[in-house]
Design an enzyme around this catalytic site. Structure first.
Site, PDB file in Angstrom:
ATOM      1  N   ASN A 152       0.787  -1.237   0.000  1.00 45.41           N
ATOM      2  CA  ASN A 152       0.000   0.000   0.000  1.00 45.41           C
ATOM      3  C   ASN A 152       0.815   1.282   0.000  1.00 45.41           C
ATOM      4  OD1 ASN A 152       0.716  -0.460   2.698  1.00 45.41           O
ATOM      5  ND2 ASN A 152      -1.014   0.720   3.430  1.00 45.41           N
ATOM      6  N   GLU A 250       4.958  -3.820  12.105  1.00 42.81           N
ATOM      7  CA  GLU A 250       3.929  -2.770  12.045  1.00 42.81           C
ATOM      8  C   GLU A 250       2.756  -3.372  11.298  1.00 42.81           C
ATOM      9  OE1 GLU A 250       3.416  -0.042  13.436  1.00 42.81           O
ATOM     10  OE2 GLU A 250       5.371   0.298  14.331  1.00 42.81           O
ATOM     11  N   CYS A 284      -2.862   2.029   6.806  1.00 44.21           N
ATOM     12  CA  CYS A 284      -2.970   1.446   8.145  1.00 44.21           C
ATOM     13  C   CYS A 284      -3.494   2.466   9.137  1.00 44.21           C
ATOM     14  CB  CYS A 284      -1.614   0.923   8.591  1.00 44.21           C
ATOM     15  SG  CYS A 284      -0.322   2.164   8.401  1.00 44.21           S
ATOM     16  N   GLU A 461       9.427   2.888  14.364  1.00 47.73           N
ATOM     17  CA  GLU A 461      10.116   3.183  13.111  1.00 47.73           C
ATOM     18  C   GLU A 461      10.260   4.693  12.941  1.00 47.73           C
ATOM     19  OE1 GLU A 461       7.648   0.372  10.263  1.00 47.73           O
ATOM     20  OE2 GLU A 461       9.788   0.387   9.818  1.00 47.73           O
TER      21      GLU A 461
HETATM   22  P1  NAD Z   1       0.359  -8.906   4.018  1.00 45.83           P
HETATM   23  O1  NAD Z   1       0.534  -9.242   5.433  1.00 45.83           O
HETATM   24  O2  NAD Z   1      -0.513  -9.746   3.187  1.00 45.83           O
HETATM   25  O3  NAD Z   1       1.779  -8.902   3.274  1.00 45.83           O
HETATM   26  C1  NAD Z   1       2.849  -8.095   3.708  1.00 45.83           C
HETATM   27  C2  NAD Z   1       4.155  -8.708   3.213  1.00 45.83           C
HETATM   28  O4  NAD Z   1       4.357  -9.962   3.874  1.00 45.83           O
HETATM   29  C3  NAD Z   1       4.162  -9.006   1.723  1.00 45.83           C
HETATM   30  O5  NAD Z   1       5.442  -8.740   1.205  1.00 45.83           O
HETATM   31  C4  NAD Z   1       3.857 -10.486   1.683  1.00 45.83           C
HETATM   32  O6  NAD Z   1       4.314 -11.110   0.512  1.00 45.83           O
HETATM   33  C5  NAD Z   1       4.622 -10.962   2.908  1.00 45.83           C
HETATM   34  N1  NAD Z   1       4.212 -12.258   3.450  1.00 45.83           N
HETATM   35  C6  NAD Z   1       3.044 -12.910   3.301  1.00 45.83           C
HETATM   36  N2  NAD Z   1       3.065 -14.078   3.960  1.00 45.83           N
HETATM   37  C7  NAD Z   1       4.264 -14.184   4.557  1.00 45.83           C
HETATM   38  C8  NAD Z   1       4.885 -15.143   5.408  1.00 45.83           C
HETATM   39  N3  NAD Z   1       4.274 -16.257   5.786  1.00 45.83           N
HETATM   40  N4  NAD Z   1       6.134 -14.893   5.854  1.00 45.83           N
HETATM   41  C9  NAD Z   1       6.776 -13.768   5.511  1.00 45.83           C
HETATM   42  N5  NAD Z   1       6.241 -12.818   4.698  1.00 45.83           N
HETATM   43  C10 NAD Z   1       5.003 -13.021   4.233  1.00 45.83           C
HETATM   44  O7  NAD Z   1      -0.100  -7.360   3.972  1.00 45.83           O
HETATM   45  P2  NAD Z   1      -0.530  -6.504   2.684  1.00 45.83           P
HETATM   46  O8  NAD Z   1      -1.871  -6.960   2.233  1.00 45.83           O
HETATM   47  O9  NAD Z   1       0.595  -6.470   1.705  1.00 45.83           O
HETATM   48  O10 NAD Z   1      -0.623  -5.041   3.309  1.00 45.83           O
HETATM   49  C11 NAD Z   1      -1.767  -4.532   3.914  1.00 45.83           C
HETATM   50  C12 NAD Z   1      -1.624  -4.571   5.422  1.00 45.83           C
HETATM   51  O11 NAD Z   1      -0.470  -3.829   5.803  1.00 45.83           O
HETATM   52  C13 NAD Z   1      -2.778  -3.941   6.166  1.00 45.83           C
HETATM   53  O12 NAD Z   1      -3.146  -4.771   7.245  1.00 45.83           O
HETATM   54  C14 NAD Z   1      -2.199  -2.640   6.690  1.00 45.83           C
HETATM   55  O13 NAD Z   1      -2.801  -2.133   7.851  1.00 45.83           O
HETATM   56  C15 NAD Z   1      -0.796  -3.017   6.931  1.00 45.83           C
HETATM   57  N6  NAD Z   1       0.062  -1.838   6.970  1.00 45.83           N
HETATM   58  C16 NAD Z   1       0.547  -1.440   8.193  1.00 45.83           C
HETATM   59  C17 NAD Z   1       1.324  -0.308   8.274  1.00 45.83           C
HETATM   60  C18 NAD Z   1       1.889   0.128   9.586  1.00 45.83           C
HETATM   61  O14 NAD Z   1       2.913   0.793   9.592  1.00 45.83           O
HETATM   62  N7  NAD Z   1       1.287  -0.207  10.714  1.00 45.83           N
HETATM   63  C19 NAD Z   1       1.625   0.440   7.133  1.00 45.83           C
HETATM   64  C20 NAD Z   1       1.103  -0.001   5.911  1.00 45.83           C
HETATM   65  C21 NAD Z   1       0.328  -1.155   5.849  1.00 45.83           C
END
Ligand code: NAD
Length: 482
Positions: A152, A250, A284, A461
């Site tokens: 995102n 995060e 997020c 962070e």
């Molecule tokens: P996601 O958890 O599906 O994926 C995030 C990353 O993790 C991707 O690169 C994905 O390929 C990887 N991943 C997936 N399975 C894994 C595993 N088993 N082991 C290691 N890596 C793995 O999240 P998304 O859909 O890409 O992003 C959206 C989410 O991110 C939302 O929940 C949002 O709130 C969160 N987000 C949080 C922040 C913050 O700073 N708090 C900022 C931006 C987005």
């Protein structure tokens, strides 16, 4: 390079692929293929870890001027290429072009900021309690850092992890989100161009469930920083603990924006529109629960509904677009399911429809869910789309209680002209970041970022706080009386 050429992993200073690639598709127009990006697996992670471990001794000792120069050069290059990079970001993520430009600028600022932090990595010098001895406290690199990022903020989140990791003398193996790897690939290209030594930064693309565990269970990574969903983050934290790897996660949010009767109503409506719907609600820090006191609830809802009608939904590259597409078909279906469940549970819904535009993309109308029940999924789970609930509260005390009634704790906002309510909310909100008369989303790069409860795990962070995660403390006792 044609669209059919594969953009390779970046390992040991070289771009590599084995002929396997994944198409990067534009969510504004699914007939637009942005490019093909390499798809790696455990063996690719292995090669990247080999390179990162080999490069660590030299990079951690290289001296701060070289680190400053590389990071500063990347910051400059991002700014020089900003329009081209903004278009790429808008195409691969669906973020409206105006917001994409802001994100690219942020990435440039992050590299510049952490270039400076590299040369400001000061320690402390104290007299020992034992006469004649001094004590030095310094910060050393943590080692090889694994970086896992979501789709995102495909440019800013990689930047806010890569820049401090390199600034403090670590080497990196990074895995970007598989559905939006383009911006990370460009960052690898610019790091290479800036003269970063081979192996210091390595990029491995591919599905998280294959690449992620290979990284975490390798025994050759010292720390992992992750941003993404709660489910993945918890799994990563478990894997990291089992392997003795330092970890920072995060994760999601269910951020409240409280609107009190004494608020400047125009400001409150704009804060809600910005916080809930900009970036298509895919932040997020999005305001997904707008909690409004009874005295102004109906006025607020009428004003918000009128504003939503003015928000143009369209392709991310159209300058007039305010709400871009949802990132993928599966995310769009998930959003619509949340809305359907809320309707079945008796909530009134404004908007919430799939939209068919001229280009075939993942479009939906911005949505307000009125007075959903606290126990329902729409009130408890992160939706991650242009969907916000408006919840009625009798007074400030109930609004605060509702705001805190969530397993998340990333960001929380209040709109009020009352100094005492603002001060009370700042103290009693159980969120990591509190906004007064401002949207819950939208943060600065020079201050710490992070949440509480289910939203965050580990160190903060960004800003100066980033150093805690990317360095190890050393305390040295020196007796000069010899
Ligand atoms: P996601 O958890 O599906 O994926 C995030 C990353 O993790 C991707 O690169 C994905 O390929 C990887 N991943 C997936 N399975 C894994 C595993 N088993 N082991 C290691 N890596 C793995 O999240 P998304 O859909 O890409 O992003 C959206 C989410 O991110 C939302 O929940 C949002 O709130 C969160 N987000 C949080 C922040 C913050 O700073 N708090 C900022 C931006 C987005």
């Amino acid at each position: 390079m044609s669209v059919n050429d594969i953009k390779g992993h970046y390992i040991g200073g070289r771009f590599l692929d084995d002929g396997r690639g994944t198409e990067n598709i534009n969510p504004s127009d699914v007939s637009d293929v942005i490019g093909r990006y390499a798809r790696g697996g455990p063996e690719t992670v292995d090669a990247a870890l080999e390179a990162a471990n080999a490069a660590l001794p030299a990079w951690s000792a290289v001296g701060v001027q070289k680190r400053f120069d590389v990071l500063d050069a990347v910051g400059t290059r991002i700014a020089q290429r900003s329009e081209e990079l903004s278009v790429l970001l808008a195409r691969e993520e669906g973020k409206p072009i105006g917001e994409a430009r802001g994100e690219v600028l942020r990435a440039s600022q992050l590299f510049k900021f952490f270039a400076g932090e590299a040369i400001r990595n000061a320690g402390e010098l104290l007299d020992s309690t034992r006469p004649g001895l001094t004590v030095e406290m310094t910060h050393e690199p943590v080692g090889v850092v694994g970086i896992i990022t979501p789709w995102n903020f495909p440019m800013a989140i990689p930047a806010w992890k890569i820049a401090p990791a390199l600034a403090y003398g670590n080497t990196v193996v990074m895995k970007p989100a598989d559905i939006a790897p383009g911006c990370s690939w460009e960052l690898a290209f610019m790091l290479d161009e800036a003269g970063l030594p081979d192996g210091v930064f390595n990029l491995v693309m591919g599905p998280g469930r294959e690449v992620g565990p290979a990284l975490l269970n390798s025994g050759r990574v010292d720390a992992v920083t992750f941003t993404g969903s709660v489910g993945t983050g918890r799994q990563i934290a478990r894997d990291a603990a089992a392997n003795g790897v330092r970890v920072q996660c995060e994760m999601g949010g269910k951020n409240p924006l409280v609107v009190l009767g004494d608020a400047n109503m125009d400001l409150a409506v704009e804060a809600a529109v910005n916080g809930a719907y900009y970036s298509t609600g895919q932040r997020c820090t999005a305001s997904s629960r707008i909690i409004v006191t009874d005295d102004v609830h109906d006025t607020f809802v009428a004003a918000l509904t009128a504003r939503l009608l003015q928000l143009t939904v369209g392709g991310a590259l159209d300058e007039g677009t305010i709400i871009g597409p949802v990132v993928s078909e599966s995310q769009l279906e998930k959003n619509l399911e949340f809305i359907a469940e809320a309707r079945i549970a008796g909530a009134e819904v404004v908007g919430g429809e799939r939209l068919e535009l001229e280009a075939r993309g993942h479009y939906m109308s911005p949505t307000i869910v009125l007075d959903p029940r606290q126990e329902h999924a729409i009130s408890r789970d992160e939706v991650f789309g242009p969907v916000a609930s408006v919840i009625r509260a009798a007074d400030y005390d109930e609004a605060l209680a509702l705001a805190n009634d969530t397993e998340f704790g990333l960001s929380a906002g209040i709109c009020t002209n009352s100094l005492s309510h603002a001060a009370h909310f700042k103290r009693n909100s159980r969120a990591g970041m509190v906004m007064v008369n401002a949207p819950t989303a939208g943060v600065d790069y020079h201050v710490s970022f992070g949440g509480r409860k289910g939203s965050s795990y580990g160190h903060r962070e960004q800003g100066r706080a980033a150093r805690e995660f990317y360095t190890l403390h050393k305390t040295a006792y020196v007796n000069a009386n010899v």
